[in-house]
Scaffold this active site. Structure first.
Site, mmCIF file in Angstrom:
data_model
loop_
_atom_site.group_PDB
_atom_site.id
_atom_site.type_symbol
_atom_site.label_atom_id
_atom_site.label_comp_id
_atom_site.label_asym_id
_atom_site.label_seq_id
_atom_site.Cartn_x
_atom_site.Cartn_y
_atom_site.Cartn_z
ATOM 1 C CG HIS A 161 -1.669 -1.235 1.477
ATOM 2 N ND1 HIS A 161 -2.915 -1.520 0.983
ATOM 3 C CD2 HIS A 161 -1.284 -2.339 2.178
ATOM 4 C CE1 HIS A 161 -3.293 -2.734 1.376
ATOM 5 N NE2 HIS A 161 -2.293 -3.254 2.091
ATOM 6 C CB SER A 282 13.570 22.868 -14.366
ATOM 7 O OG SER A 282 12.843 24.077 -14.387
ATOM 8 C CE LYS A 288 11.702 20.280 -10.859
ATOM 9 N NZ LYS A 288 10.752 19.461 -10.140
ATOM 10 C CD GLU A 295 8.582 12.832 -15.080
ATOM 11 O OE1 GLU A 295 7.599 13.583 -15.043
ATOM 12 O OE2 GLU A 295 9.752 13.253 -15.108
#
Ligand code: ARG
Length: 462
Positions: A161, A282, A288, A295
């Site tokens: 979970h 970024s 970043k 992704e």
């Protein structure tokens, strides 16, 4: 694309050429040119067989074989002018062959049809992709094995979970993915073995009256045997669907791993550092380092599974034998194959390059009362309590630790004894995460000894 009369291949009974819209919906050359090499290999095998069986002369077969190689090199050199009016790769190649060698080109299409031709070409193309997928999966499995070997005994939290459950080892977690990609590998091999029958010679649907030798062409093209039923041979796209199904399950696995890498590389987790080579920055936030590859891998399942669903819908309810609907198979499979190969390669690169942060993994391993099960097991083993009672007592101790804002090993013996008087100092030995993972020696369990045994078994398999 140049415009040529479409009549040269099938226009005998037509007085007028097709409407531009008709041509646009009908033509597949925009995408099926990717099967040029397979088309030419199929035609060369067919021509050689026609000569061997006496259907065409040796000199015609010779001219065809040489001419096809000329056409192939024109295509490979980017010098070939594809024509929409000639619809597809099959007619583009044959038409050019006629320009190159003249009259003998017209004998190539004896005893075959575009229906068995396209099934053959497409099977050869999909088979190449299955071979590429096998290589991609093997490389990925090796990268995971290297990670597992390096950190066979590094402790980390195991989750259910996405809540801390029990401590596990880094190697164990890596090997879980090896099992998944190993099943993908076996699906790839199964699919390849099942699909490897040659449709060539099924002709339009009924076979042919020419004395062709289907075993000969099957063998020349690396097929195990000719397909047994000519109607089925030209109607079957199971091999494409199995490819997409196999790709979909593998892409699902890739997406799960990608998701974990996204979570693990965040500042909140810091379980892994991805390499600069497989991260992006970024344009506005200088700090970043984004896991874009992960992704995008996570997203590729969308296209691949979409293709799987779409081709199922295309094939559903089609009457035997060939219908033009089936031309819609190629773009779906091409796109899914490109996405799958790229996703596997990108995952391989990320896994190879990534650095697991052993300290962060260890620090997180002990948080979240991850050894509560070990405590309950101790109460069963040492004090002889029924597991349900031990579970309850442990729950009370967890609540106590939570109230004190500490972890289970930080409770005092007096605290423990206030819940169950028989608890002794020995209990603290099982509350450490190292002890916890070392104790899970059941077959396939997380103990480093078991993980190393898993790694060895895989190395033998490869
Ligand atoms: N371009 C067609 C396809 O991809 C080739 C087969 C055409 N056959 C036919 N009978 N029109 O399916």
């Amino acid at each position: 694309m140049t415009d040529k009369s479409s009549n040269q291949m099938w226009g005998g009974r037509f007085a007028a050429g097709p409407d531009a819209i008709m041509e646009a919906i009908n033509a597949s050359i925009g995408f099926d040119q990717r099967m040029a090499a397979q088309d030419i290999a199929g035609s060369r095998a067919h021509a050689a067989m026609l000569a061997a069986t006496g259907v065409i002369s040796d000199s015609d077969a010779d001219a065809i074989a040489k001419g096809l190689l000329t056409v192939l090199s024109e295509i490979q050199d980017g010098k070939f002018e594809f024509s929409t009016a000639l619809e597809d790769i099959h007619m583009n190649v044959e038409s050019r062959l006629k320009e190159v060698i003249g009259e003998p080109a017209g004998r190539l299409h004896t005893g075959r049809s575009r229906n068995d031709q396209v099934a053959t070409d497409f099977k050869l193309w999909v088979r190449d992709q299955l071979d590429a997928a096998e290589a991609g999966l093997l490389a990925l499995i090796e990268a995971l094995l290297a990670q597992a070997e390096a950190g066979a005994d590094w402790v980390m939290p195991g989750f259910t979970h996405l809540q801390v459950a029990q401590p596990v080892t880094w190697g164990h977690h890596m090997m879980a993915y090896v099992e998944m990609f190993g099943r993908d590998l076996s699906r790839v091999r199964d699919a390849r073995a099942r699909m490897n029958e040659s449709p060539l010679g099924a002709a339009a649907l009924a076979g042919t009256s020419f004395p062709i030798d289907r075993d000969m062409t099957a063998k020349a093209l690396g097929f195990d045997r000719p397909s047994a039923n000519s109607l089925d041979a030209v109607s079957d796209r199971d091999f494409a669907l199995e490819f997409l199904g196999t790709a979909s399950i593998c892409a699902m696995h890739l997406s799960r791993m990608a998701e974990e890498l996204v979570i693990w590389s965040s500042a909140q987790f810091r379980f892994v550092a991805l390499s600069d080579r497989f991260s992006t920055g970024s344009s506005i936030m200088p700090q970043k380092k984004n896991p874009d590859a992960a992704e995008l891998i996570r997203a590729k399942i969308g296209r691949i599974f979409g293709a799987n669903t779409a081709l199922m819908m295309v094939m559903k309810g089609l009457p035997l034998a060939y219908s033009k609907d089936m031309q819609e198979d190629k773009e779906l499979v091409f796109d899914a194959a490109d996405s799958w190969m790229l996703a596997m390669a990108a995952m391989n690169g990320m896994v190879r390059d990534m650095t697991a942060n052993r300290d962060s993994l260890a620090a997180a391993a002990g948080s979240g009362f991850s050894t509560a099960t070990d405590l309950a097991d101790w109460l069963v083993r040492v004090l002889g309590l029924p597991f349900r009672d031990a579970h309850h007592i442990t729950g009370v101790l967890v609540a106590m630790a939570e109230n004190n804002d500490c972890d289970l090993p930080d409770l005092s013996l007096e605290d423990m004894q206030s819940v169950h008087a028989d608890i002794t100092i020995d209990v603290f030995a099982v509350l450490g995460v190292e002890n916890s993972v070392n104790s899970r020696t059941s077959y396939g369990g997380t103990a480093p000894t078991q993980v190393r045994a898993q790694i060895e078994r895989w190395k033998e398999r490869l």
